[in-house]
Design an enzyme around this catalytic site. Structure first.
Site, PDB file in Angstrom:
ATOM      1  CG  ASP A 118      -2.887   4.100   4.701  1.00 41.93           C
ATOM      2  OD1 ASP A 118      -3.892   3.976   5.446  1.00 41.93           O
ATOM      3  OD2 ASP A 118      -2.705   3.415   3.684  1.00 41.93           O
TER       4      ASP A 118
ATOM      5  CD1 TRP B 112      -2.057  -2.225   1.942  1.00 44.10           C
ATOM      6  CD2 TRP B 112      -2.830  -1.463  -0.015  1.00 44.10           C
ATOM      7  NE1 TRP B 112      -2.996  -3.121   1.480  1.00 44.10           N
ATOM      8  CE2 TRP B 112      -3.485  -2.684   0.288  1.00 44.10           C
ATOM      9  CE3 TRP B 112      -3.150  -0.808  -1.200  1.00 44.10           C
ATOM     10  CZ2 TRP B 112      -4.433  -3.246  -0.563  1.00 44.10           C
ATOM     11  CZ3 TRP B 112      -4.105  -1.376  -2.050  1.00 44.10           C
ATOM     12  CH2 TRP B 112      -4.725  -2.582  -1.720  1.00 44.10           C
TER      13      TRP B 112
ATOM     14  CE  LYS C  46      -8.320  -2.301   5.335  1.00 34.74           C
ATOM     15  NZ  LYS C  46      -8.018  -3.463   4.483  1.00 34.74           N
TER      16      LYS C  46
END
Length: 371
Positions: free
Chosen positions: A177, A108, A201
């Site tokens: 992030d 990511w 999440k």
């Protein structure tokens, strides 16, 4: 409403398990929200009722993370991937050089760095990793003093690498992030210029992304920045410049209330440590039957990828494991398509008891197949 139906344990990496109490509350209010005769799904985002929903969600989030008043909280669309673009579009112009430092420790952060290259110069602060199994020693980082910001991903879901520390950027704006670790522990927001997290999440369902940004960083967007990603515009309109992901914000609000009722981020952190320890202790004590590749000092509490049989994984054993897990009502344990193997995701809604059931299953599977 009755709590009925098939009970499975969902170990998905995202969208992930939601607290059952939240689902039951949403079910109860689906057709008639608090006696209004309509659903949140059909509620005007300009109405006083929805404004109350979004304001309550923001206030609860501020309370849970102790967010200072000089930080804006914005609820955006586009997911974490949208923020890979929004971050440089808003911040890379903070300095004339239009450059940014990136720490790349997984898929990511690598994707984020690649996206940022469209808008300025990207400096990867360390030598390229042969595999995403560790975090490069910060003493070896080559930070650019002229960088507009330093970017990292707190927890990489694919390879299971999590930062056990907050990087020292020597005064440069720090961007993080936190999609897969958000509200799984307490965090000092003041150490960051910007934090973003997809809700799907730990704090809700897919659709809404939380952005927490220091107010003095607003107003520096590049002229190319789409208005829906302009933090200053969205912040000044209380995330209501355009129609937001209303229902996702509502669900997030319910999850935030659930976290508060459970004892807050501190209790989530205690539970997270206990759950991940159960899995890692079993892996480490399996004499190589279960193999985790991530270095011990940066193993993720959220996502635990591992192989069965050897470091590359015995595909026959892993297929049997997944098939048998489903028969035992444990789902979404297959590793990311890029790495294979098994992946256990232990987000906030997964309980210690559910984790213990998985450990019991893993022990029995090992006894059946270990030669």
């Amino acid at each position: 409403m009755e709590d009925s139906g098939k009970q499975v344990i969902n170990f998905a990496a995202g969208p992930s398990k939601l607290p059952r109490a939240v689902l039951l509350q949403a079910q109860k209010e689906l057709l008639d929200y608090k006696g209004l005769g309509i659903s949140v799904l059909e509620m005007s985002h300009r109405s006083a009722d929805f404004v109350k929903i979004i304001n309550t969600a923001e206030n609860d989030l501020r309370e849970l993370l102790k967010i200072p008043e000089n930080y804006k909280v914005i609820f955006l669309q586009g997911g974490g991937t949208g923020q890979f673009s929004a971050v440089p579009l808003n911040l890379i112009g903070l300095k004339e050089e239009k450059c940014a430092d990136y720490v790349v420790t997984g898929a990511w952060s690598a994707n984020a760095a690649k996206e940022a290259e469209k808008y300025g110069k990207v400096n990867i602060v360390h030598s390229k990793l042969e595999a995403y199994t560790k975090i490069p020693n910060p003493n070896s980082w080559n930070l650019n003093p002229n960088a507009s910001y330093v970017y990292y991903c707190a927890n990489e879901t694919v390879h299971g690498v999590e930062f056990p520390f907050i990087p020292d950027t020597k005064g440069t704006v720090l961007v993080c992030d936190m999609s897969s670790s958000f509200l799984s522990k307490s965090v000092d927001v003041t150490k960051f210029g910007l934090i973003f997290a997809g809700a799907q999440k730990n704090i809700g369902c897919a659709g809404v992304t939380v952005v927490i940004i220091k107010e003095d960083l607003l107003g520096h967007a590049l002229k190319e920045c789409p208005i829906i990603f302009d933090y200053k515009v969205q912040g000044s309109y209380n995330s209501l410049y355009n129609t937001p992901t209303s229902y996702s914000i509502y669900i997030m609000g319910l999850v935030l209330q659930w976290i508060k009722n459970c004892g807050g981020a501190e209790v989530m952190e205690q539970n997270s440590a206990a759950k991940s320890k159960l899995i890692y202790d079993l892996i480490d004590g399996s004499n190589g039957f279960y193999v985790c590749l991530a270095a011990s000092e940066c193993r993720s509490r959220m996502n635990i990828p591992f192989h069965i049989g050897n470091v590359n994984g015995d595909t026959v054993l892993e297929t049997k494991f997944l098939d048998k897990a489903v028969k035992n009502n444990m789902i979404s344990l297959k590793g990311h398509r890029s790495v294979g193997g098994i992946r256990v995701s232990l987000y906030n809604a997964v309980t210690i008891e559910e984790t213990q059931k998985l450990v019991h299953f893993m022990i029995n599977f090992m006894k059946e197949h270990c030669v």
